[in-house]
Design a protein around this motif. Structure first.
Motif, mmCIF file in Angstrom:
data_model
loop_
_atom_site.group_PDB
_atom_site.id
_atom_site.type_symbol
_atom_site.label_atom_id
_atom_site.label_comp_id
_atom_site.label_asym_id
_atom_site.label_seq_id
_atom_site.Cartn_x
_atom_site.Cartn_y
_atom_site.Cartn_z
ATOM 1 N N TYR A 46 0.823 -1.217 0.000
ATOM 2 C CA TYR A 46 0.000 0.000 0.000
ATOM 3 C C TYR A 46 0.859 1.270 0.000
ATOM 4 O O TYR A 46 0.314 2.380 0.047
ATOM 5 C CB TYR A 46 -0.925 0.038 1.214
ATOM 6 N N VAL A 81 2.893 0.854 8.229
ATOM 7 C CA VAL A 81 2.287 1.593 9.338
ATOM 8 C C VAL A 81 2.854 1.114 10.679
ATOM 9 O O VAL A 81 3.620 0.152 10.738
ATOM 10 C CB VAL A 81 0.741 1.504 9.309
ATOM 11 N N CYS A 106 -3.257 3.176 12.137
ATOM 12 C CA CYS A 106 -4.174 2.255 11.442
ATOM 13 C C CYS A 106 -5.523 2.346 12.151
ATOM 14 O O CYS A 106 -5.598 2.155 13.370
ATOM 15 C CB CYS A 106 -3.612 0.838 11.528
ATOM 16 N N LEU A 108 -7.982 0.387 12.054
ATOM 17 C CA LEU A 108 -8.388 -0.918 12.584
ATOM 18 C C LEU A 108 -7.709 -1.181 13.935
ATOM 19 O O LEU A 108 -8.349 -1.571 14.907
ATOM 20 C CB LEU A 108 -8.025 -1.999 11.555
ATOM 21 N N ASN A 134 -3.012 -6.558 12.630
ATOM 22 C CA ASN A 134 -3.316 -5.117 12.612
ATOM 23 C C ASN A 134 -3.837 -4.675 13.977
ATOM 24 O O ASN A 134 -5.002 -4.339 14.151
ATOM 25 C CB ASN A 134 -4.381 -4.799 11.556
ATOM 26 N N VAL A 194 -10.601 1.956 5.317
ATOM 27 C CA VAL A 194 -10.351 1.911 3.871
ATOM 28 C C VAL A 194 -11.205 0.820 3.208
ATOM 29 O O VAL A 194 -11.817 1.036 2.160
ATOM 30 C CB VAL A 194 -8.854 1.652 3.600
ATOM 31 N N HIS A 195 -11.268 -0.328 3.845
ATOM 32 C CA HIS A 195 -11.980 -1.453 3.233
ATOM 33 C C HIS A 195 -13.490 -1.415 3.457
ATOM 34 O O HIS A 195 -14.231 -2.111 2.776
ATOM 35 C CB HIS A 195 -11.386 -2.779 3.721
ATOM 36 N N GLU A 220 -10.885 -7.766 4.628
ATOM 37 C CA GLU A 220 -11.281 -6.663 5.522
ATOM 38 C C GLU A 220 -12.522 -5.941 4.981
ATOM 39 O O GLU A 220 -13.075 -5.073 5.649
ATOM 40 C CB GLU A 220 -10.137 -5.649 5.671
ATOM 41 N N CYS A 285 -5.162 4.548 1.637
ATOM 42 C CA CYS A 285 -5.140 4.538 3.101
ATOM 43 C C CYS A 285 -4.373 5.788 3.542
ATOM 44 O O CYS A 285 -3.185 5.922 3.242
ATOM 45 C CB CYS A 285 -4.448 3.282 3.631
ATOM 46 N N MET A 288 -1.105 4.827 5.544
ATOM 47 C CA MET A 288 -0.011 4.294 4.726
ATOM 48 C C MET A 288 0.629 5.405 3.899
ATOM 49 O O MET A 288 1.848 5.430 3.712
ATOM 50 C CB MET A 288 -0.561 3.228 3.764
HETATM 51 FE FE1 SF4 Z 1 -5.110 -0.014 8.744
HETATM 52 FE FE2 SF4 Z 1 -6.895 -0.273 6.828
HETATM 53 FE FE3 SF4 Z 1 -4.831 1.359 6.456
HETATM 54 FE FE4 SF4 Z 1 -4.469 -1.320 6.498
HETATM 55 S S1 SF4 Z 1 -5.605 -0.158 4.986
HETATM 56 S S2 SF4 Z 1 -3.239 0.233 7.545
HETATM 57 S S3 SF4 Z 1 -6.010 -1.935 7.997
HETATM 58 S S4 SF4 Z 1 -6.450 1.594 7.998
#
Ligand code: SF4
Ligand code: 13P
Length: 333
Positions: A46, A81, A106, A108, A134, A194-195, A220, A285, A288
């Motif tokens: 990512y 992250v 993050c 999550l 995560n 994000v998901h 996710e 994200c 990220m």
């Molecule tokens: Fe966290 Fe979702 Fe970003 Fe992955 S994509 S780092 S799970 S917020």
């Protein structure tokens, strides 16, 4: 900004905000720093394309943890992250672990605060705790086994059928694993911003416009989207599927950074980022994407910001990660 002022502002800013000579070729400089310092650069899919291109290893969360566990480098630079860099530090207490921006968190992981989770866990003393990687070191320390999206099913399957399990923090991955294993794990109510934001309606419309395209989704994502997906997997598994599947077009329901490797692997195939419910065409994200090539160069040059961890917490968080690595090796992952 003056170096000493920038250094004292790291906790607040997340990175060392000093000027970079604009004539420098950052790709070359990063390569030089890697050699000079015996540093390895690990990056998640990512990350922005430039960072992926300069990395020594790009992978999903399991691959990155495995790579961190076996590296001989003196310094691990983690382009990902915070929980990923933290995992590398837990496995490598004597190595320096750097993260280009400490604020790369993050949603999550944040959805599962250790104090609240400890109370939840205390209400279910007969349950084993499996946590998705995560999560913070505090949650890892409260867990029995860590998993990632690429090994969660096999790890759950390896446990006795009557074993009671709490799965944290992702309710979507947990729900998906319950479905494919036939278990009834108790789920913590966390999710990835994000998901969860993909628009099922827009994705279905895209599929109607591109009937031969395969829908690829990360677990996710929410259940209604997973139901219409042709393939569900971790980032590495999604990449492998896109590379080897004979289809020529794919609708990709995960963070858009992954499209860089997909396009490199299969330049003749079409990859369509799945649209979110907002007005953007793709889905980045924000955590990220806090890392940039400039911050990466600065963190390697000045060896800051660095991940630090209290030793008792590290030891407690290491046990379930070791268990995941052992189980993954036994399962051939
Ligand atoms: Fe966290 Fe979702 Fe970003 Fe992955 S994509 S780092 S799970 S917020
Ligand atoms: P994987 O790369 O392990 O599939 O994880 C996806 C993710 O959301 C990482 O934050």
């Amino acid at each position: 900004m003056d170096f000493e002022i920038a250094k004292s502002a790291i906790e607040r800013r997340g990175f060392l905000d000093v000027e970079i000579d604009p004539t420098l070729d950052l790709f070359e400089e990063i390569e030089k720093l890697k050699k000079e310092k015996n540093a390895v650069l690990l990056a998640h899919y990512y990350q922005e394309a430039d960072i992926q291109d300069v990395a020594d290893y790009i992978g999903d969360s399991l691959g990155l943890a495995q790579e961190a566990a076996k590296t001989n480098a003196d310094i691990i630079v983690f382009a990902g992250v915070h929980f990923m860099a933290e995992t590398a530090k837990i496995l490598n207490p004597n190595k320096k672990v750097l993260l280009p921006d400490l604020n790369a968190g993050c949603s999550l992981s944040d959805s599962c605060p250790p104090a609240d989770f400890a109370k939840f866990k205390a209400q279910h003393p007969d349950h084993l705790v499996i946590s998705y990687i995560n999560c913070s070191a505090g949650i890892k320390a409260l867990s029995d086994i860590i998993c990632t999206s690429s090994n969660a099913k096999l790890i759950v399957d390896s446990l006795p059928g009557d074993q009671k399990i709490i799965f944290a923090p992702d309710r979507n991955l947990g729900g998906y694993i319950n479905k494919v294993t036939g278990r009834n794990m108790l789920l913590w109510d966390g999710a990835c911003m994000v998901h969860e934001i993909f628009s099922l309606e827009k994705i279905i419309r895209l599929k109607e416009q591109n009937p031969d395209a395969k829908i690829l989704a990360h677990p996710e994502c929410e259940e209604p989207l997973l139901k219409v997906a042709d393939f569900i997997g971790s980032t590495t598994q999604i990449l492998n599927y896109a590379k080897t599947n004979p289809a020529n077009a794919f609708i990709v329901a995960t963070e858009t950074g992954i499209l860089h490797q997909m396009q490199k692997d299969s330049p003749d195939k079409t990859f369509i980022p799945a649209p979110p419910t907002n007005n953007c065409a793709c889905n980045d994200c924000p955590h990220m994407k806090l890392n940039t090539l400039e911050k990466l160069y600065l963190c390697m040059k000045y060896e800051l910001p660095e991940i630090k961890m209290e030793e008792n917490l590290r030891l407690a968080a290491k046990k379930p990660i070791d268990r995941m690595l052992e189980l993954s090796a036994q399962l051939g992952l």
